[in-house]
Design a protein around this motif. Structure first.
Motif, PDB file in Angstrom:
ATOM      1  N   THR A 159       0.817  -1.218   0.000  1.00 13.93           N
ATOM      2  CA  THR A 159       0.000   0.000   0.000  1.00 13.93           C
ATOM      3  C   THR A 159       0.850   1.267   0.000  1.00 13.93           C
TER       4      THR A 159
ATOM      5  N   THR B 240      -5.982   2.217   0.213  1.00 12.03           N
ATOM      6  CA  THR B 240      -5.301   1.446   1.260  1.00 12.03           C
ATOM      7  C   THR B 240      -6.314   0.680   2.090  1.00 12.03           C
ATOM      8  N   TRP B 241      -7.408   1.346   2.465  1.00 13.21           N
ATOM      9  CA  TRP B 241      -8.448   0.702   3.258  1.00 13.21           C
ATOM     10  C   TRP B 241      -9.066  -0.471   2.504  1.00 13.21           C
TER      11      TRP B 241
ATOM     12  N   ARG C  36      -6.633  -3.389   2.439  1.00 17.53           N
ATOM     13  CA  ARG C  36      -6.600  -4.070   3.737  1.00 17.53           C
ATOM     14  C   ARG C  36      -7.805  -4.990   3.905  1.00 17.53           C
ATOM     15  N   ARG C  37      -8.955  -4.529   3.424  1.00 17.18           N
ATOM     16  CA  ARG C  37     -10.151  -5.382   3.498  1.00 17.18           C
ATOM     17  C   ARG C  37      -9.944  -6.671   2.719  1.00 17.18           C
TER      18      ARG C  37
ATOM     19  N   LEU D 152      -7.069  -8.162   2.181  1.00 14.01           N
ATOM     20  CA  LEU D 152      -6.144  -8.993   2.945  1.00 14.01           C
ATOM     21  C   LEU D 152      -6.851  -9.661   4.117  1.00 14.01           C
ATOM     22  N   GLU D 153      -7.727  -8.925   4.783  1.00 13.77           N
ATOM     23  CA  GLU D 153      -8.478  -9.511   5.894  1.00 13.77           C
ATOM     24  C   GLU D 153      -9.351 -10.660   5.404  1.00 13.77           C
TER      25      GLU D 153
ATOM     26  N   SER E  70       6.479  -4.344   5.348  1.00 12.91           N
ATOM     27  CA  SER E  70       6.114  -2.937   5.435  1.00 12.91           C
ATOM     28  C   SER E  70       7.131  -2.214   6.306  1.00 12.91           C
TER      29      SER E  70
ATOM     30  N   GLU F 149       0.531  -0.213   9.614  1.00 16.96           N
ATOM     31  CA  GLU F 149       0.081  -0.716   8.324  1.00 16.96           C
ATOM     32  C   GLU F 149      -0.361  -2.169   8.407  1.00 16.96           C
ATOM     33  N   VAL F 150       0.198  -2.922   9.352  1.00 18.81           N
ATOM     34  CA  VAL F 150      -0.027  -4.365   9.366  1.00 18.81           C
ATOM     35  C   VAL F 150      -0.746  -4.850  10.616  1.00 18.81           C
TER      36      VAL F 150
ATOM     37  N   ARG G  38      -3.662  -4.643  11.820  1.00 19.82           N
ATOM     38  CA  ARG G  38      -5.013  -5.169  11.714  1.00 19.82           C
ATOM     39  C   ARG G  38      -5.059  -6.579  11.151  1.00 19.82           C
ATOM     40  N   VAL G  39      -4.029  -6.988  10.422  1.00 15.93           N
ATOM     41  CA  VAL G  39      -4.096  -8.282   9.742  1.00 15.93           C
ATOM     42  C   VAL G  39      -3.044  -9.278  10.213  1.00 15.93           C
TER      43      VAL G  39
END
Length: 302
Positions: free
Chosen positions: A164, A172-173, A176-177, A179-180, A193, A198-199, A201-202
């Motif tokens: 990202t 970016t959001w 991330r979705r 990746l989740e 990263s 940046e990371v 959340r996942v």
């Protein structure tokens, strides 16, 4: 050991790599298990890209060993490479080619047939863009197309290098979705990263590199627990009040001064509310209060 070995997707054993006189990676070891999202973070020049090149078989360590997937094949092995999908930091696509044509090219390289291209486009939410020119995609959709080519054939391992870095906040959001979603599906992900934010959340675990060496390796759950344990309550009083400190001491707190008319006490496990109740009972007027916790990045870097 057989069951444990079957769970290991990547095994890195004390690899060292020099680029001229520069130590790019030094005595680095870690394991990545199946279904895990593992992040490597660190400042520019920390050795992240060199580590990824070694894992992808694009460079070989001067010392040490890397084993990929079942059979513990070296990264440059053909079957090991086939088990990986990679999203590079920067992507460009040929002009005058549609999204479908670009993805079909990569599918042909992998020897994939049938509806693999259509299925993968739907998987990343680009089914309606199949006929659009790939070179005219926005940054966010270009990165999605790069992710789509990496997911062709459902590889065992997905490797992402600063995915990202060039995206705006909305793109970016959205990425991330994606990746989740992949994480929930059980995809094994290695994410590189320079920012923990940046990371966080996942990722399940995070490795921080400093000058090519492992500075820390910790799970996000452990970091969050430490974050909770480091919470403090900042209390601002209406004005000087000699009853405040004795009231807090009586409740087992050790208050510290904060500003002109403020105090700081332990705020873990809901104890902050007990402190406020102690002040209220003693008749101390409170103007404001706030729970403060260090960010995960502050904890990790510390």
């Amino acid at each position: 050991t057989g069951r444990g070995a079957a769970r290991v997707m990547i095994r890195v054993d004390r690899i060292t790599k020099r680029l001229g006189q520069v130590l790019a990676v030094g005595d680095l070891s870690f394991e990545l298990t199946r279904g895990e999202t593992f992040a490597i973070i660190g400042p520019n020049g920390a050795g992240k890209t060199t580590t990824l090149k070694i894992l992808l078989g694009l460079a070989r360590p001067d010392r040490g060993r890397v084993a990929i997937a079942t059979g513990e094949r070296p990264p440059h092995d053909r079957q090991a490479r086939a088990a990986n999908g990679c999203v590079p930091q920067r992507v460009t696509f040929p002009a005058q080619r549609t999204v479908r044509e670009v993805l079909q090219f990569f599918a042909d390289l992998r020897g994939l047939r049938g509806n693999e291209v259509t299925r993968t486009l739907e998987r990343v939410g680009m089914g309606e863009l199949a006929s659009r020119s790939a070179s005219q995609l926005s940054g966010g959709f270009s990165q999605r197309l790069s992710l789509a080519q990496a997911l062709l054939g459902s590889p065992e391992l997905l490797i992402l290098d600063e995915p990202t870095a060039s995206l705006d906040p909305e793109a970016t959001w959205e990425f991330r979705r994606l990746l989740e979603k992949l994480r929930r599906e059980g995809t094994t992900i290695l994410l590189c990263s320079h920012l923990l934010s940046e990371v966080e959340r996942v990722a399940d675990r995070v490795l921080i590199l400093v000058e090519g060496r492992c500075a820390a390796l910790e799970s996000l759950d452990e970091l969050r627990l430490r974050q909770m344990r480091a919470a403090h309550l900042v209390i601002e009083l209406d004005g000087p009040d000699p009853r405040a400190v004795p009231a807090l001491l009586a409740r087992g707190f050790t208050p510290e001064p904060h500003g002109d008319h403020g105090l700081v006490v332990d705020g873990t496990n809901g104890r902050g509310f007990e402190a406020l109740e102690g002040l209220r009972t003693a008749g101390v007027a409170v103007r404001a209060f706030e729970i403060l916790r260090p960010t995960l990045e502050e904890l990790f870097l510390a």
